[in-house]
Enzyme design. Sequence first.
Site, PDB file in Angstrom:
ATOM      1  N   GLY A  93       0.825  -1.197   0.000  1.00  0.00           N
ATOM      2  CA  GLY A  93       0.000   0.000   0.000  1.00  0.00           C
ATOM      3  C   GLY A  93       0.862   1.251   0.000  1.00  0.00           C
ATOM      4  CG  ASP A  94       2.827   2.842   3.524  1.00  0.00           C
ATOM      5  OD1 ASP A  94       2.054   3.812   3.429  1.00  0.00           O
ATOM      6  OD2 ASP A  94       3.024   2.250   4.595  1.00  0.00           O
TER       7      ASP A  94
END
Length: 409
Positions: A176-177
């Site tokens: 996600g990051d």
Amino acid sequence: MPSPTEPQHPAPLAGIRVVDLSKILAGPYVTMSLADLGADVIKVEHPDGGDATRQWGPPFNGPDSAYYLAANRNKRSVTLDLKSPAGQEAAHRLIADADIVVENFRPGSSLQEVFRYDRLSERYPRLVVLHISAFGETGPLRGEPGYDMVAQAAAGLMSLTGEPEGPPVKAGYAMGDLGAALFGTIGVVSALVERARTGAGQYLTTSLYESQLALHVNWATSFFATGETPARLGSGHPSLVPYQAYPASDGYFVIAVGSDALWQRLCALLDRPDLAADPRFRANRDRVVHREQLNAELERTLRGDTVENWCALLTAGGVPVTPIRTLDEVYGSEQTAALGMVQKVEHPVVGMLEQVAFPVSFRGERPSVRTAPPMLGQHNCEVLAELGYDAEAIERLTGPRPGPAAQDG
């Protein structure tokens, strides 16, 4: 492991200045990538502890966590309280000389209001600002905070990861990051190209959620085509069989068959002509339909020998195959060493620090790891003096000068 060599050409982003107002991983990974490419990145942190990831451990290496050290090299650290008028004034002095600002202020926070793009653009029309959020600028979730695993869950990645009968599993990496960071970096560099043409900066946004949707790729298009919700396949591929991890007598390895010709070759190497002739397995579309039956047959054969022997046999026969390597094997491998993907840099406290290098080479040269991830406030005097502050003003603004280990390097 090789040390970085002096580059023969200027770095691609030499002369670009970045003010990094972000924290945790997505924003800092963007700014580290820009720093690796030659930009002068100034990381602005709160005097009381700085970026929260400095304490995300163990493990620690010196005063900071390994997590922090992973995403902050080639930067300079300045401590400012951005909620104070003096801190905001110093930040504006930094921004006035900057090309790029990267921030991930919480939606609706006072800092997001203070550093709104419309206000910044009036004063600095050439400024490129990247804002990274959890769920994007619009929609019912736009104000929700979120960490990497929240994004993996909310955007579907966890529903696709894990064994069919097991629980949902997050990806081993912070996808996600890191997905948001990669798309954010592409956006920033593209905005610089556009600014060179138009003379104007702009406001860019991306989010952990949006980046995960973009990375669905074939999963999403398959869902659009069929309306069927995909199921977890373990290490399997939704559109190719055999293309996954298989058990040998002493461990697991991966076979990746991407064509019917490779399938025929695999059957010959395994001495399983019956599988090649079986109409259930003749074409890939048939093998996908009969995945479970085929995998049972392959496992029965592959359990009869070791990972090393199977990999040697299939590699010699031209079938893509590899053992599933652990990180100690990866970073001890001749391939990793030959690529120069690990570089060492001197840290003021821990000595030589190993870093995974930037994965793109320019003219055959890999961008170098020039400086270690900075200690908190390490460059207060250096950077603020560049902005015109004298020693007394710097101490008022940032507190007492850091101890010898953390002074400007």
